[in-house]
Design an enzyme around this catalytic site. Structure first.
Site, short mmCIF file in Angstrom:
data_model
loop_
_atom_site.label_atom_id
_atom_site.label_comp_id
_atom_site.label_asym_id
_atom_site.label_seq_id
_atom_site.Cartn_x
_atom_site.Cartn_y
_atom_site.Cartn_z
N SER A 26 47.26 44.18 46.73
CA SER A 26 46.88 43.81 45.38
C SER A 26 48.12 43.15 44.77
CB SER A 26 46.48 45.05 44.58
OG SER A 26 45.79 44.67 43.41
N GLU A 27 48.00 41.90 44.32
CA GLU A 27 49.21 41.16 43.97
C GLU A 27 49.89 41.71 42.72
OE1 GLU A 27 46.18 39.66 44.22
OE2 GLU A 27 45.91 38.11 42.67
#
Lengths: 218, 230, 230, 218
Positions: free
Chosen positions: D46-47
């Site tokens: 998840s960035e």
């Protein structure tokens, strides 16, 4: 009488202020830590990844995972933080260090510094010195006023390979406190018992002497 | 996730002559001792080693130097090593010296996909020779390029089977940045634990950067300068 | 070390009209709620806010937008905010959109004394307009510049009196990079502890980057999209 | 019959390999997580700062400090790691993510992608999409083959503002799997019951059809 190493370190310690983050180079600069005034909180950075260097360890308490930039065993204080080298130099390069103290072979009137390489001698490397001098807000050089042969180390232009340009703000030697100004070196203080004439004779660069030059209060 | 290998010998598989390696550590602190020993045993040669320092005569990278396995060192400081000095002066060894902060950032940049960046360090010195110089905010800067390596070899305190790493004290140093910059990154850890054991908030090197991990069999952790107070 | 201030009101002292602020957080997670509330109360205006997002209508930066205290947003994504959209379309508000990774790195660079660096993101898009383009390793890159701010305002989980910070889970996000890039950095923490309490190996933001710290008086920690499995 | 969202996600899940690090964009790509084959270990990034996304939380266990890039509450798996945004994009930009799956408005024959801006409509921003498409080793686009008006989204040149150029490797739509090659789009598979003729008629860019085109095995 010229100061010894501890005398230079003691004088430099007077440049510290409460809450300062300071990087002390190898050699005389390291000794500055011994003269931090009682009650003053100064955080020492070690560029290999520590904010908050403590005293050297007691015998038997050395930790191979806990060294300073000179590879000596150390301890850390309460409130210390460890981090990696890229973060460490982010602090340095980003101008977050209040004061850097380092040694030098030569300093020029313009504040250029030579400290890492002597042609013909084995070159060990610049370590973190170039990063430190290129970015610190305030740089003090700790060194003897002359080399062992008696040649001045405060000169018009550096003769040895440079570490950085126009970066040194103040020089504390065994003889004097000298500032780097736009007009050249400026004599600020003399070591106890050292005359202005002796300092002037041992300073190869232009030296500005204005009014009475006080003795260092050590 | 099958990142766990048995030992250093298995970990260094694929390291071949003339490759470029990154090796973590500062002085003798935080160096991958087991992998260095395995490299000495492997007889691989012609190596370019990116490491802040070059070890001492009888420990660390000094062991590889002694066996003439290193062709070039890329470092910020290479003192404390007589054999190093001899090889350098005789022309057997090539050395590239880089300011320490620039070295660390070039490794980080290599891992982060940043091919080049500007720094002030070295301006006006021979480090600037041949480099692009540009002024930002009234100050001169050099363009520096990212470093990567065929293999990055790092030493951590704790690691898990996913390759997540935690370093201890100043033994982190270059390990964290270098771990990101190897095509293959090998981690040698003091304690290897199952995934889920380490606090996920406290990982210094997320496992994505690590391809091989093993628990070091024995670590000497030599101290270069024992210094004590009375 | 006298970094501890009493509350958000004291922490934001010196923030004046037309200044540039960085504010940590991703969506509504890890945003400095107390400081935002104090800014709303302060009536400071003309702010340029560097923040990955712009809050929602009734929370986060949305509260500052509602009172027209923000002149310009520098963000990567500004959805979920009707008032924002209204002000933007009416020309009351200026917006600069930056790819998220470039935004994060520009903040880190600002704190790390790196004035500019090359990245591939945005090449071929309107993000590249007016930027220097250069090829490295056969791939085109844009030159991006560092971001700094008059004040960086971050939210951490735990902090100590020296300003050392630890974040929790994905509430770290932009806080860590932004904390390094403020001329003055304010940290709002859930739990403020004496120096020496936190594990020095586990500090995300070393105290050198933080000038003011206080324990948040109450935190709503609103969730933008509650999503559950059955 | 054209696939629904879950069908597209299911087909994309066949692109996963054991040990992959994967970034799934918002929308259909997020659904891919539901179809990771039993026994296969895939780590989802998840960035906003997490490696190791877990399932959505149970009701009552939502944590405001734990969200995905779509700002939804999530959980994390054993062996997860949290980190800051600059480290997250160091992973992405540095090419450490094995596969990126994202949505698009249009993809061109050259692998250009438009996904973030429609002139005349409110522009919300590119988020991390430009960073992802510029750096991922392998990029798969998940989208419908045509827009709601029936216009093809696989076209000769993108008409909307670009997110990235020459980066898309494969497109999985409700009708087909199409690769981007040096010579144009190449039809790889068709959705069950969908004819090659229908796919060809709904593909505006050049479509290479070689030999028998198999149906997707879902």
């Amino acid at each position: 009488m010229p100061l010894d190493k501890n005398g230079i370190a003691k004088r430099i310690a007077q440049e510290l202020h409460n809450g300062y983050y300071v990087n002390l180079g190898i050699g005389i600069p390291t000794l500055v830590a011994n003269f931090i005034p009682e009650g003053m909180e100064v955080i020492l950075q070690s560029e290999n990844g520590l904010l908050g260097i403590g005293p050297f360890p007691l015998k038997g308490e050395e930790d191979p995972d806990l060294i300073n930039a000179g590879k000596q065993t150390i301890t850390y204080i309460k409130g210390a933080a460890f981090f990696d080298s890229s973060t460490s130099f982010a602090m340095i390069r980003g101008g977050h260090i209040d004061l850097t103290v380092l040694g030098a072979f030569e300093v020029s009137e313009q504040g250029d510094i030579s400290s890492w390489k002597i042609p013909g001698k084995m070159v060990k490397g610049m370590g973190g010195a170039m990063d430190l001098v290129a970015s610190a807000k305030n740089i003090i050089v700790a060194m003897t006023h002359t080399d062992p042969k008696g040649n001045s180390k405060l000169i018009k232009s550096c003769t040895l390979p440079l570490t950085g340009v126009g970066c040194v703000k103040r020089i504390v030697t065994d003889l004097a406190v000298v500032d780097v100004t736009n007009d050249g070196f400026k004599l600020i203080e003399r070591a106890p018992g050292v005359t202005v004439e002796e300092i002037a004779s041992k300073t190869a660069g232009k030296l500005i002497i204005e009014g009475e030059i006080p003795e260092m209060a050590l | 996730m099958n990142k766990v290998v048995n030992d250093a010998k298995e970990a260094i598989r694929g390291i071949a002559d003339n490759m470029t390696l990154m090796l973590g550590g500062f002085g003798l602190s935080g160096i991958p001792e087991n992998c260095i020993a395995a490299l000495v045993e492997s007889d691989v040669k012609g190596l370019t080693c990116i490491s802040n320092n070059a070890g001492v005569d009888e420990f660390g990278l000094g062991l590889l130097l002694k066996k003439h396995q290193i062709r070039k060192m890329i470092s910020s400081y290479v003192g404390e090593n007589a054999e190093f000095e001899r090889q350098l002066l005789s022309g057997e060894l090539e050395v590239e010296l880089i300011p320490q902060g620039t070295l660390a950032e070039r490794c980080r940049a290599g891992g982060a996909g940043i091919p080049a960046f500007f720094v002030p360090a070295g301006y006006g010195s021979e480090v600037a020779d041949g480099k692009e110089i540009r002024e930002f905010n009234g100050k001169m800067h050099l363009l520096e390029h990212a470093l990567t390596a065929d293999f990055a070899i790092v030493k951590a305190w704790k690691g898990d089977t996913h390759g997540n790493l935690i370093y201890r004290h100043t033994a982190n140093n270059f390990n964290q940045a270098m771990a990101t910059a190897g095509k293959i990154t090998i981690a040698e850890v003091e304690e290897l634990v199952p995934a889920g054991t380490l606090d996920p908030n406290q990982i210094h090197t997320p496992g994505i950067f690590v391809q091989r991990i093993f628990q070091a069999s024995s670590l000497e952790k030599r101290i270069e300068f024992v210094t004590t107070r009375s």
